[in-house]
Enzyme design. Structure first.
Site, mmCIF file in Angstrom:
data_model
loop_
_atom_site.group_PDB
_atom_site.id
_atom_site.type_symbol
_atom_site.label_atom_id
_atom_site.label_comp_id
_atom_site.label_asym_id
_atom_site.label_seq_id
_atom_site.Cartn_x
_atom_site.Cartn_y
_atom_site.Cartn_z
ATOM 1 N N HIS A 172 35.273 35.687 32.125
ATOM 2 C CA HIS A 172 35.281 36.416 33.405
ATOM 3 C C HIS A 172 33.327 35.981 33.312
ATOM 4 O O HIS A 172 32.767 36.261 34.070
ATOM 5 C CB HIS A 172 35.281 37.818 33.269
ATOM 6 C CG HIS A 172 34.479 38.503 34.673
ATOM 7 N ND1 HIS A 172 34.709 38.220 35.629
ATOM 8 C CD2 HIS A 172 33.436 39.668 34.371
ATOM 9 C CE1 HIS A 172 33.993 38.681 36.899
ATOM 10 N NE2 HIS A 172 33.835 39.441 36.096
ATOM 11 N N SER B 168 30.912 38.726 39.665
ATOM 12 C CA SER B 168 31.906 40.027 39.429
ATOM 13 C C SER B 168 31.324 41.148 40.540
ATOM 14 O O SER B 168 31.227 40.639 41.363
ATOM 15 C CB SER B 168 31.170 40.382 38.028
ATOM 16 O OG SER B 168 32.454 41.410 37.418
ATOM 17 N N ASP C 36 40.753 34.128 34.345
ATOM 18 C CA ASP C 36 40.230 35.837 34.314
ATOM 19 C C ASP C 36 40.831 36.009 35.361
ATOM 20 O O ASP C 36 41.759 36.093 35.891
ATOM 21 C CB ASP C 36 38.393 35.257 35.391
ATOM 22 C CG ASP C 36 38.295 36.228 35.460
ATOM 23 O OD1 ASP C 36 38.357 38.048 35.185
ATOM 24 O OD2 ASP C 36 37.324 36.217 36.227
#
Length: 465
Positions: free
Chosen positions: A336, A233, A297
């Protein structure tokens, strides 16, 4: 008992595996992604679990005086987080970052206590290196840089402004990308900002990282060396930026010799910069990036090409919806989730293949910080928590939050020496992207030798924080 959870161990490198440079992308992973090469799969899982360490050890409880710090010392970090390859690596340095809260909402967390360890800084990752035994067994000395992602919900996507800014401050004089290559402001400020008010952020996360990597490259210059930067991320964006920085500023160069390979292995990465940044990144001969992306995602689509962004590197596309272990109807955050992605990597057999775990990896890890697993797996949601949330019964009969042991207290990084060599790259002096006491300048030229930043357990006294 196999406790490796499928990650790459030093004993797995060698006979029967692809040459190490190929695993790092020397041939752009041609022939290794479909079907997914077993040793590369293990390397990807190793990198993912290095990222997971940053989540498992981060103190995000705002009631704690030490919110925003790492719960464990460098000497104990990998063991305390049950990192499966703890016997192969030594943690060399911790990285701390600071940033304006408006630049990237949710990226930093702070204590509500008036006696907080820091009001300006957060622990953002660490630098680790293969220990002597692992290097001898594998024939490779690998430097890993692991960056922490945000621990907040995905609400930051709605409020983060995807402004592109130049990063000339971290480019050497005369670099062709100066004035043209641009990256997202939020990533860049976290990476390059300083704050004189904090002993943990007198040097930017970038400066701390470069000093640590430079020292390790110098220390092991006579061995087969490589650098792997990893993150999930937000951490994926920082890892990609940091890998580029290491190469263009000559930190990957060993003496007067060639550059060592530098690879970013990242998970669920948002887009980082404009097409010029992509061009400059992919033109570096010793630099590679492998982005592991879960198809459902949405974060890797952000901010999008419509806003001037471009994807960097090679993509390994997996799809968690093929796993029979996870829920079909779930929240976007589960797609995610790092452990959900790693679970999918462990069982991935291509778009048309059947999902089947190719390495021994506990399915329960998926629910470490989520509720992604089907209830039939009988694994509770978000099970990785501090015992009693850190509360202990004191001798006075009062329940209270327990502070860290003395050896686990945060220690400010000390950086002395040149971060960038004058004869390799000049430090730019363009104006800061920030105002006030915080600055976004990426490098400081300092005199002398690098000292006290690193304490690798192989060579330092046991128990050093």
């Amino acid at each position: 008992m196999d406790k490796s959870q499928g990650v790459l161990l030093s004993s797995n490198v060698g006979a029967g595996s692809r040459p190490w440079p190929e695993l790092l992308g020397s041939a752009h992973w041609d022939g290794l992604l479909d079907p997914l090469d077993l040793t590369l799969r293990r390397l990807i899982l190793l990198c993912g679990d290095l990222c997971q360490v940053t989540y498992d050890s981060f103190n995000s409880d705002s009631h704690s005086r030490y919110c925003g710090s790492c719960r464990f010392s460098r000497a104990t970090l990998l063991d305390r987080t049950q990192f499966p390859a703890a016997g192969d690596l030594s943690v060399a340095a911790y990285l701390y970052a600071t940033s304006d809260a408006t630049a990237f909402p949710g990226s930093m967390v702070y204590s509500m206590s008036r006696e907080a360890w820091s009001k300006e800084s957060n622990w953002i990752g660490y630098v680790a290196v293969s220990n002597d035994a692992a290097a001898a067994a594998s024939g490779q000395r690998v430097i890993y840089v692991a960056w922490r992602g945000t621990i907040r919900s995905l609400e930051w996507v709605d409020v983060l402004k995807p402004d592109l800014v130049d990063h000339d401050d971290i480019l050497p004089e005369g670099h062709p990308g100066r004035g043209r290559s641009r990256v997202m402001k939020g990533w860049y400020l976290i990476y390059s900002s300083t704050d004189e008010r904090s002993p943990f952020s007198k040097y930017s996360a970038r400066d701390q990282m470069l000093a640590a990597v430079r020292e390790l490259v110098a220390r092991y210059r006579n061995e087969s060396l490589s650098v792997v930067c990893t993150g999930h991320s937000l951490g994926a964006s920082l890892a990609t930026l940091c890998a580029f920085d290491i190469v263009v500023n000559g930190v990957s160069k060993v003496g007067d010799g060639a550059h060592i390979p530098v690879t970013a292995v990242v998970f669920g990465s948002p887009q980082i910069g404009n097409p010029e940044f992509k061009k400059q990144f992919e033109e570096q001969p010793n630099l590679r990036a492998l982005h592991v992306r879960n198809t459902p995602d949405l974060i890797p689509l952000y901010p999008s090409g419509l806003l001037g962004y471009a994807n960097v590197g090679k993509t390994l596309q997996v799809d968690s919806k093929k796993s029979p272990y996870v829920k079909r109807d779930t929240s976007p955050g589960d797609y995610h989730n790092l452990q959900g992605i790693l679970h999918t990597v462990a069982g991935w057999d291509g778009k048309d293949g059947e999902f089947k775990l190719q390495v021994k990896r506990s399915v329960a890890l998926v629910n470490k910080s989520s509720g992604f697993l089907k209830d039939s797996n009988l694994v509770p949601e978000s099970w990785w928590v501090e015992r009693n949330k850190g509360m202990v019964l004191g001798q006075n009969g009062e329940w209270q939050l327990e502070g860290p042991a003395e050896e686990n207290l945060p220690v400010p990084p000390v950086v002395t020496g040149k971060i960038i060599d004058d004869d390799v790259a000049a430090v730019a002096t363009s104006s800061s992207a920030k105002e006030g006491k915080k600055t976004g300048k990426g490098s400081k030229l300092l005199s002398g030798l690098i000292d006290q930043l690193l304490c690798v357990p192989d060579t330092c006294k046991a128990g050093a924080a």
